[in-house]
Every structure is written in structure tokens, then in C-alpha cells.
Design a protein around this motif. Structure first.
Motif, PDB file in Angstrom:
ATOM      1  N   LYS A  26      53.981  47.144  43.651  1.00 35.57           N
ATOM      2  CA  LYS A  26      54.833  45.988  43.344  1.00 35.57           C
ATOM      3  C   LYS A  26      55.950  45.810  44.372  1.00 35.57           C
ATOM      4  O   LYS A  26      56.718  44.862  44.286  1.00 35.57           O
ATOM      5  CB  LYS A  26      55.443  46.153  41.945  1.00 35.57           C
ATOM      6  N   ASN A  80      57.524  49.211  38.348  1.00 41.03           N
ATOM      7  CA  ASN A  80      56.484  48.351  37.784  1.00 41.03           C
ATOM      8  C   ASN A  80      57.079  47.047  37.274  1.00 41.03           C
ATOM      9  O   ASN A  80      56.678  46.526  36.236  1.00 41.03           O
ATOM     10  CB  ASN A  80      55.749  49.086  36.651  1.00 41.03           C
ATOM     11  N   GLU A  84      50.420  37.053  40.487  1.00 42.83           N
ATOM     12  CA  GLU A  84      51.107  37.141  39.202  1.00 42.83           C
ATOM     13  C   GLU A  84      50.561  36.133  38.192  1.00 42.83           C
ATOM     14  O   GLU A  84      50.476  36.418  36.997  1.00 42.83           O
ATOM     15  CB  GLU A  84      52.612  36.926  39.385  1.00 42.83           C
ATOM     16  N   TYR A 132      57.119  41.609  41.533  1.00 39.99           N
ATOM     17  CA  TYR A 132      56.918  41.846  42.956  1.00 39.99           C
ATOM     18  C   TYR A 132      58.222  41.577  43.695  1.00 39.99           C
ATOM     19  O   TYR A 132      58.897  40.579  43.444  1.00 39.99           O
ATOM     20  CB  TYR A 132      55.824  40.936  43.506  1.00 39.99           C
TER      21      TYR A 132
END
Length: 411
Positions: free
Chosen positions: A59, A29, A279, A32
Motif C-alpha cells: 500500500k 494496510n 481501489e 494507498y
């Protein structure tokens, strides 16, 4: 350099690198990341082991290279995850057919260790390494090779001080270092490697070391290596060429390596802008959404616990929001049925009935009465039947269980 208008994910923008545990890739987590991905067989908890790899975290944007998978019984969740990132580069023919049998686009890429660079210097020691060879081979080995031979294992042994099947970081570091040293030993000293090990034969072959591949039985993990090397089983030991030439495939190696690099670059270029936008929106200071509903559901949870069956009385958009919130807050609760005068069929996968069918339902069901227009009539009926119910209002939630009224102000 012109700064982009949006903040790129640091790992994607700067090309920074860090390790993601293959045992826990499902739970990753962080930022990315584009992840070149190859893996071993036990990649999820099919065997009761605490591996949590597939399906991969959202992710992670994987590029599957030299992927290997024995298991042919795959969950729909894993198949769909692999299909999202097709084509899958498969190390061996077994994995190729496995992927295609599940409708996943795949191609055969061989083992990534076959792409190690060819050694520059020839060894002065002319040593022959016999690496985990099968019993009975010794009588076929020429005397001059035996005299120059060293019998070793390709599997280093480490002490493991607990019952956890997953290595600690320290153990991993030791194991990795031992593997590197082993390959460097072959590279710097070996004039010939005779082995039954896939991951000794393949990197040695790539480094330009003559290799003889011997085993009592070759399984389908090897189903790419016969493109380069003959397979010698006991019935063929007498046919072994004990002075083989190095395998020459630098042109193919470069082609495959360029293909892998291009795949990674294309995946990076395709995704860096997309996920920078994501994001930008994802990493924000969040407000509290549906606050009144959330607090009301949590109040009921504190009263009734994790095992609740519930029904939705009245179907509208607010009913749908309520069901979704309950799934998020109380995933163990069971949405049982819906009640409505006009709607028939199903609502969110559950049957819709009319109120005259309530007596046929389980006694412990909690009824969420959503449309205010239905609340007076519905509550009157449910009170007469001794049923627990909740009046879902704009600024409060009135909870009725077992002849006690809890007025929960949720403004």
C-alpha cells in the motif's frame, strides 16, 4: 473542478498527510500513499528487534530520498522490493555502493537535513556551541571561543518506563519536539558550532552557521559531508581553522530540493490513476469464492491440525486451485508430491510419480484425489493400503481417515 469518474485514494487525491510508523511500514494496510522515504540502519528484524520496515507494504509507493543502510547482507525479498522502486537516493557513498552491489540502480543525494533553509537573522549572542566534542580537543580551542562556549550534547535523554525498544507515541512527540528546539537553538544563538555529530553538523551547515567537524574517527556515514567540510581527527587538531566561514551552497541546495520535489510529483502523477482504479475494484463487498473447497479444507484442518503433509492425485486446473487455497488457509501444510498416470516431471514445484510408488512415501500423507474419473480406482488402492484420503467432488468433499468416513456437504 470536474469530479473523476472513479474514486481516487483519498491520500493520493487530496494530498492529505499522516504519519506511517517506520517501525511497522511493512504492515501498513491503509489507503494507498506516496511516501517520501529515508531511514536509518536497523530497518528489519536482523538484530532481533521488533522493527518491521522492509520490504514495504504494497500500500506504500515510496520515493527513496537520502536513504541510508549499513547492512550489506540483504534478503532477496528486500533487494527485489528496493529494485522495484529504483533509483534509490542514497544519503552517503557507503549506501550508494551497497545498493549498486545488489544490482539496484542508485544515486547519491546527500542528507535531507542539508536542505534546511538558511537562517535570515544573525545571532546577537555570538555563542559557540561545543557539541559532543572528543576528549583532548579542549587544549587546542582558542581562549576567546572557550569564554563564549557552551558544552552540550546533541542526544536528548528521556526516561523509558518499559522494555519495549520502540518509543511510544508520547515519547516520540517529546523526542521530536526536543530535536526541533535543539535546531532552533543553534539557528537563533550560534555564531559557531564545533561538533562530532553528523546530524548537528549537517543541519547547522545548511542554516548558514559556521561549522567545525571534529571526531576521533569518521565512519562511512559521513561519506557525503566531506563535499562541504574538512574532517578534523586528533592528528589534525592543530590545523583547525577556528574562524571558518559559513558554507555557501544555496544554488546546489535549490537544485537538489527541486529534484526531490519533482521525483515526488512524478511518482504521484504516475500512480494516482492506477491505484484509484485498483481501489475501485479492491474495496467492494466480496462474495465467498471457492466456498466448497474452503469449507472442506477447514474441516480437515479441524480434524488434523496445522501440521499436515498432503499429495495431489490427478493433475488438472482444479488441482492447482486446491493447492493455492491450501496455501492461503493452511500455510503450515506441506505439499509433498503429485500422482498422475500421464504427466511426468514436476507439478507446482513437486515431483510427479505414478501410483505404484506410493508405498515409498511417508505414511501420514493425506491424498487429495481430484479428477472424478480417478476416484474409484485411487480410493480402492488407498483403502487397501490404509491411507487417508479426500475425494474432491463438485458438491461435496468426502474425507476418509483411519477407517472413519466424514461426509461434508459443501454445496
Amino acid at each position: 473542478v470536474v469530479e473523476p469518474p472513479l474514486r481516487y485514494p483519498a491520500a493520493l487525491l487530496r494530498g492529505s498527510s499522516f504519519e506511517i510508523s517506520r517501525y511497522h511500514a511493512k504492515d501498513y494496510n491503509g489507503e494507498y500513499v506516496v511516501l517520501p522515504f529515508n531511514c536509518f540502519n536497523m530497518i528489519w528484524n536482523q538484530f532481533g528487534l521488533p522493527y518491521n520496515t522492509l520490504p514495504l507494504s504494497d500500500k506504500i509507493i515510496p520515493v527513496f530520498l537520502s536513504f541510508h543502510l549499513h547492512s550489506r547482507v540483504l534478503s532477496d525479498e528486500i533487494v527485489n522490493n528496493l529494485r522495484t522502486y529504483q533509483p534509490i537516493g542514497c544519503r552517503d557513498e557507503e549506501t550508494l555502493y551497497n545498493m549498486r552491489s545488489h544490482g539496484i540502480q542508485a544515486y547519491m543525494s546527500g542528507c535531507v537535513t542539508a536542505l534546511l533553509p538558511k537562517r535570515v537573522n544573525q545571532p546577537s549572542m555570538k555563542k559557540v556551541f561545543f557539541v559532543d566534542i572528543p576528549k583532548g580537543l579542549e587544549k587546542y580551542i582558542p581562549e576567546d571561543l572557550l569564554n563564549a562556549g557552551e558544552f552540550i550534547s546533541h542526544q536528548p535523554r528521556f526516561s523509558h518506563n518499559n522494555d519495549d525498544p520502540i518509543m511510544s507515541i508520547r515519547e516520540y512527540e517529546l523526542f521530536y519536539k526536543a530535536g526541533v528546539l535543539q535546531l532552533e537553538k543553534y539557528r537563533d544563538e550560534a555564531a559557531l558550532v564545533v561538533t562530532s555529530r553528523l546530524h548537528a553538523a549537517t543541519p547547522c551547515m545548511a542554516m548558514g552557521i559556521p561549522v567545525i567537524l571534529v571526531s576521533n574517527r569518521f565512519d562511512t556515514r559521513f561519506s557525503f559531508l566531506d563535499c562541504f567540510l574538512p574532517f578534523y581527527t586528533p592528528d589534525r587538531f592543530k590545523e583547525i581553522d577556528w574562524h571558518p566561514s559559513p558554507v555557501e551552497f544555496e544554488e546546489q541546495k535549490k537544485y537538489i530540493l527541486d529534484m526531490f520535489i519533482n521525483q515526488i510529483k512524478q511518482t504521484y502523477e504516475k500512480n494516482k490513476i492506477i491505484y484509484s482504479v485498483s481501489e475501485f475494484y479492491e474495496y467492494r463487498n466480496r462474495e465467498k469464492y471457492n466456498k466448497s473447497f474452503v469449507e472442506g479444507i477447514e474441516k480437515i484442518k479441524s480434524l488434523k491440525g496445522e501440521n499436515v503433509k498432503y499429495a495431489i492425485w490427478g493433475i488438472n486446473s482444479q488441482s492447482l486451485q486446491l493447492i493455492n487455497l491450501i496455501k492461503d488457509i493452511c500455510p503450515g501444510w506441506i505439499y509433498n508430491i503429485a500422482i498422475d498416470k500421464k504427466v511426468t516431471g514436476t507439478f507446482e514445484g513437486r515431483k510427479v510419480i505414478t501410483s505404484d510408488k506410493i508405498l515409498e512415501l511417508d505414511s501420514g500423507i493425506i491424498y487429495f484425489i481430484v479428477p472424478e474419473a480417478a476416484q474409484q480406482e485411487a480410493s480402492k488402492l488407498l483403502k487397501s493400503l490404509g491411507k487417508g484420503f479426500v475425494l474432491v467432488k463438485e458438491n461435496e468433499m468426502e474425507i476418509k481417515f483411519e477407517n472413519e468416513v466424514y461426509e461434508h456437504d459443501i454445496t
